[in-house]
Design a protein around this motif. Sequence first.
Motif, PDB file in Angstrom:
ATOM      1  N   TYR A  76      34.079  65.848  35.134  1.00  0.00           N
ATOM      2  CA  TYR A  76      34.911  64.656  34.979  1.00  0.00           C
ATOM      3  C   TYR A  76      34.286  63.486  35.731  1.00  0.00           C
ATOM      4  O   TYR A  76      33.866  63.621  36.885  1.00  0.00           O
ATOM      5  CB  TYR A  76      36.317  64.944  35.511  1.00  0.00           C
ATOM      6  CG  TYR A  76      37.252  63.760  35.514  1.00  0.00           C
ATOM      7  CD1 TYR A  76      37.939  63.384  34.357  1.00  0.00           C
ATOM      8  CD2 TYR A  76      37.464  63.032  36.682  1.00  0.00           C
ATOM      9  CE1 TYR A  76      38.804  62.302  34.364  1.00  0.00           C
ATOM     10  CE2 TYR A  76      38.330  61.944  36.694  1.00  0.00           C
ATOM     11  CZ  TYR A  76      38.998  61.585  35.527  1.00  0.00           C
ATOM     12  OH  TYR A  76      39.851  60.512  35.528  1.00  0.00           O
ATOM     13  N   PHE A  77      34.222  62.323  35.090  1.00  0.00           N
ATOM     14  CA  PHE A  77      33.729  61.089  35.697  1.00  0.00           C
ATOM     15  C   PHE A  77      34.812  60.019  35.566  1.00  0.00           C
ATOM     16  O   PHE A  77      35.457  59.914  34.517  1.00  0.00           O
ATOM     17  CB  PHE A  77      32.466  60.588  34.997  1.00  0.00           C
ATOM     18  CG  PHE A  77      31.262  61.472  35.172  1.00  0.00           C
ATOM     19  CD1 PHE A  77      30.293  61.174  36.108  1.00  0.00           C
ATOM     20  CD2 PHE A  77      31.100  62.608  34.389  1.00  0.00           C
ATOM     21  CE1 PHE A  77      29.179  61.978  36.271  1.00  0.00           C
ATOM     22  CE2 PHE A  77      29.996  63.422  34.541  1.00  0.00           C
ATOM     23  CZ  PHE A  77      29.030  63.111  35.482  1.00  0.00           C
ATOM     24  N   LYS A  78      34.983  59.246  36.606  1.00  0.00           N
ATOM     25  CA  LYS A  78      35.935  58.137  36.543  1.00  0.00           C
ATOM     26  C   LYS A  78      35.184  56.814  36.539  1.00  0.00           C
ATOM     27  O   LYS A  78      34.147  56.661  37.185  1.00  0.00           O
ATOM     28  CB  LYS A  78      36.925  58.189  37.698  1.00  0.00           C
ATOM     29  CG  LYS A  78      36.311  58.123  39.079  1.00  0.00           C
ATOM     30  CD  LYS A  78      37.393  58.216  40.148  1.00  0.00           C
ATOM     31  CE  LYS A  78      36.807  58.148  41.556  1.00  0.00           C
ATOM     32  NZ  LYS A  78      37.851  58.226  42.585  1.00  0.00           N
ATOM     33  N   ILE A  79      35.710  55.850  35.809  1.00  0.00           N
ATOM     34  CA  ILE A  79      35.098  54.531  35.659  1.00  0.00           C
ATOM     35  C   ILE A  79      36.091  53.502  36.179  1.00  0.00           C
ATOM     36  O   ILE A  79      37.218  53.417  35.699  1.00  0.00           O
ATOM     37  CB  ILE A  79      34.744  54.252  34.186  1.00  0.00           C
ATOM     38  CG1 ILE A  79      33.800  55.339  33.654  1.00  0.00           C
ATOM     39  CG2 ILE A  79      34.117  52.872  34.032  1.00  0.00           C
ATOM     40  CD1 ILE A  79      33.530  55.229  32.183  1.00  0.00           C
ATOM     41  N   HIS A  80      35.683  52.725  37.171  1.00  0.00           N
ATOM     42  CA  HIS A  80      36.595  51.768  37.779  1.00  0.00           C
ATOM     43  C   HIS A  80      35.871  50.462  38.067  1.00  0.00           C
ATOM     44  O   HIS A  80      34.633  50.389  38.083  1.00  0.00           O
ATOM     45  CB  HIS A  80      37.190  52.347  39.071  1.00  0.00           C
ATOM     46  CG  HIS A  80      36.167  52.664  40.125  1.00  0.00           C
ATOM     47  ND1 HIS A  80      35.684  51.741  41.018  1.00  0.00           N
ATOM     48  CD2 HIS A  80      35.522  53.823  40.421  1.00  0.00           C
ATOM     49  CE1 HIS A  80      34.807  52.302  41.821  1.00  0.00           C
ATOM     50  NE2 HIS A  80      34.673  53.567  41.479  1.00  0.00           N
ATOM     51  N   MET A 117      25.651  62.305  47.674  1.00  0.00           N
ATOM     52  CA  MET A 117      26.787  63.217  47.706  1.00  0.00           C
ATOM     53  C   MET A 117      27.507  63.328  46.373  1.00  0.00           C
ATOM     54  O   MET A 117      28.274  64.261  46.161  1.00  0.00           O
ATOM     55  CB  MET A 117      27.790  62.771  48.780  1.00  0.00           C
ATOM     56  CG  MET A 117      27.226  62.828  50.196  1.00  0.00           C
ATOM     57  SD  MET A 117      26.517  64.447  50.615  1.00  0.00           S
ATOM     58  CE  MET A 117      27.948  65.499  50.484  1.00  0.00           C
ATOM     59  N   GLN A 118      27.279  62.391  45.464  1.00  0.00           N
ATOM     60  CA  GLN A 118      27.909  62.457  44.158  1.00  0.00           C
ATOM     61  C   GLN A 118      27.151  61.567  43.184  1.00  0.00           C
ATOM     62  O   GLN A 118      26.528  60.583  43.596  1.00  0.00           O
ATOM     63  CB  GLN A 118      29.375  62.021  44.222  1.00  0.00           C
ATOM     64  CG  GLN A 118      29.566  60.553  44.539  1.00  0.00           C
ATOM     65  CD  GLN A 118      31.020  60.146  44.596  1.00  0.00           C
ATOM     66  OE1 GLN A 118      31.453  59.546  45.550  1.00  0.00           O
ATOM     67  NE2 GLN A 118      31.780  60.493  43.569  1.00  0.00           N
ATOM     68  N   GLU A 172      31.654  57.176  38.623  1.00  0.00           N
ATOM     69  CA  GLU A 172      31.535  58.143  39.707  1.00  0.00           C
ATOM     70  C   GLU A 172      31.828  59.549  39.207  1.00  0.00           C
ATOM     71  O   GLU A 172      32.806  59.777  38.495  1.00  0.00           O
ATOM     72  CB  GLU A 172      32.498  57.801  40.844  1.00  0.00           C
ATOM     73  CG  GLU A 172      32.154  56.521  41.579  1.00  0.00           C
ATOM     74  CD  GLU A 172      33.097  56.256  42.730  1.00  0.00           C
ATOM     75  OE1 GLU A 172      34.159  56.916  42.794  1.00  0.00           O
ATOM     76  OE2 GLU A 172      32.781  55.391  43.567  1.00  0.00           O
ATOM     77  N   GLY A 173      30.971  60.493  39.616  1.00  0.00           N
ATOM     78  CA  GLY A 173      31.156  61.883  39.280  1.00  0.00           C
ATOM     79  C   GLY A 173      31.854  62.639  40.389  1.00  0.00           C
ATOM     80  O   GLY A 173      32.366  62.038  41.343  1.00  0.00           O
ATOM     81  N   PRO A 174      31.866  63.977  40.304  1.00  0.00           N
ATOM     82  CA  PRO A 174      32.551  64.786  41.320  1.00  0.00           C
ATOM     83  C   PRO A 174      31.913  64.626  42.692  1.00  0.00           C
ATOM     84  O   PRO A 174      30.691  64.548  42.818  1.00  0.00           O
ATOM     85  CB  PRO A 174      32.383  66.216  40.798  1.00  0.00           C
ATOM     86  CG  PRO A 174      32.053  66.075  39.348  1.00  0.00           C
ATOM     87  CD  PRO A 174      31.314  64.786  39.220  1.00  0.00           C
ATOM     88  N   VAL A 175      32.727  64.584  43.737  1.00  0.00           N
ATOM     89  CA  VAL A 175      32.244  64.477  45.108  1.00  0.00           C
ATOM     90  C   VAL A 175      31.663  65.816  45.540  1.00  0.00           C
ATOM     91  O   VAL A 175      32.199  66.885  45.222  1.00  0.00           O
ATOM     92  CB  VAL A 175      33.374  64.052  46.061  1.00  0.00           C
ATOM     93  CG1 VAL A 175      32.881  63.991  47.500  1.00  0.00           C
ATOM     94  CG2 VAL A 175      33.944  62.709  45.625  1.00  0.00           C
ATOM     95  N   GLY A 176      30.543  65.771  46.264  1.00  0.00           N
ATOM     96  CA  GLY A 176      29.929  66.989  46.775  1.00  0.00           C
ATOM     97  C   GLY A 176      29.337  67.865  45.697  1.00  0.00           C
ATOM     98  O   GLY A 176      29.301  69.090  45.826  1.00  0.00           O
ATOM     99  N   SER A 177      28.856  67.256  44.647  1.00  0.00           N
ATOM    100  CA  SER A 177      28.310  68.043  43.532  1.00  0.00           C
ATOM    101  C   SER A 177      26.833  68.343  43.701  1.00  0.00           C
ATOM    102  O   SER A 177      26.192  68.848  42.791  1.00  0.00           O
ATOM    103  CB  SER A 177      28.537  67.300  42.215  1.00  0.00           C
ATOM    104  OG  SER A 177      27.984  66.002  42.285  1.00  0.00           O
ATOM    105  N   GLY A 178      26.249  68.014  44.828  1.00  0.00           N
ATOM    106  CA  GLY A 178      24.848  68.343  45.059  1.00  0.00           C
ATOM    107  C   GLY A 178      24.146  67.255  45.830  1.00  0.00           C
ATOM    108  O   GLY A 178      24.534  66.092  45.794  1.00  0.00           O
ATOM    109  N   LEU A 179      23.106  67.623  46.584  1.00  0.00           N
ATOM    110  CA  LEU A 179      22.376  66.661  47.399  1.00  0.00           C
ATOM    111  C   LEU A 179      21.244  65.989  46.638  1.00  0.00           C
ATOM    112  O   LEU A 179      20.823  64.906  46.987  1.00  0.00           O
ATOM    113  CB  LEU A 179      21.817  67.363  48.644  1.00  0.00           C
ATOM    114  CG  LEU A 179      22.863  67.886  49.625  1.00  0.00           C
ATOM    115  CD1 LEU A 179      22.168  68.613  50.762  1.00  0.00           C
ATOM    116  CD2 LEU A 179      23.732  66.763  50.162  1.00  0.00           C
ATOM    117  N   CYS A 180      20.737  66.644  45.580  1.00  0.00           N
ATOM    118  CA  CYS A 180      19.583  66.052  44.894  1.00  0.00           C
ATOM    119  C   CYS A 180      19.755  66.042  43.391  1.00  0.00           C
ATOM    120  O   CYS A 180      19.793  65.012  42.765  1.00  0.00           O
ATOM    121  CB  CYS A 180      18.309  66.810  45.268  1.00  0.00           C
ATOM    122  SG  CYS A 180      16.821  66.144  44.497  1.00  0.00           S
TER     123      CYS A 180
END
Length: 275
Positions: A216-220, A180-181, A199-207
């Motif tokens: 935008y990517f967040k690092i945690h 999902m992301q 982590e990248g954007p949620v729902g940005s593609g299935l494959c």
Amino acid sequence: MLQNNAVRTLQYDSEIRVAQQPSPSEPRVYDSHISITSQPRPEAPRIPLPVPIPTVTGSRTLIPLSGYDCLADLPSVHIEQTFELNDALTGVSSENRYVVRSPLGDAIFAASESSTEKDRLVWGAGRPFQMHLLDKTHQEALVFRKKLALGSLCCQAKSLEIWIPPGNLLGKVVQSPTFMQPEFFIEDESTRQLVFCVEGPVGSGLCCFCLPKDCYFKIHSGGNMRASIDHKWMASKSQYTTNIYFTDAKLTAKERALILGSAFLLEYLFFQTRF
């Protein structure tokens, strides 16, 4: 060895000039017995940076213990790709070149890809390569190694290794099998522990994770935001840049170098034009 392929001739701007390295000489062959009269000498210490490094709060003189120590006090770094006329005239892209800059625009590293013409033609952005990062003293500070993995094939885990001279593995960035992301884990080689999640954007593609150019990517880690990476259009430079913002000021230089490696992996997986 990390430097089997010599760093190509680069000239990004007046701040960094990387001369072509001379080819290694052929090993000497002796027909008779020889005697060793001296022990091998330890590796020479790094040459200090020639001028004070500008920072947001002022300037200071830095003598780095490792080539990536100049990242320690920076709130952000910005990766700019340089383009060559050859890319527009031929069907085969040339080896990518980048400049890593501080928030004030000061060039920190010159980054030079080392790959074969066949790999660039056949595999596009999924090609294997080595990325050599040189500092202002023309010394190699970091090396990124990526194996063959096509962005359109999710069964292939994408990864990138971060090395430091003379051949020490600092850590690696490994893709997580999510749908999902986009998600990646940054591993510390010395502790063999996962230190960050990207982590990248949620729902940005299935494959294939067909991400937009502005992304935008967040690092945690441990539920706390430590840094972020974005790819956006810079009107002042008339090009897209990849930007890293270190949210946590307590991040070590080593952790920042690992995050820098993850930004280069994202650049090839999502923001190159082919595959």
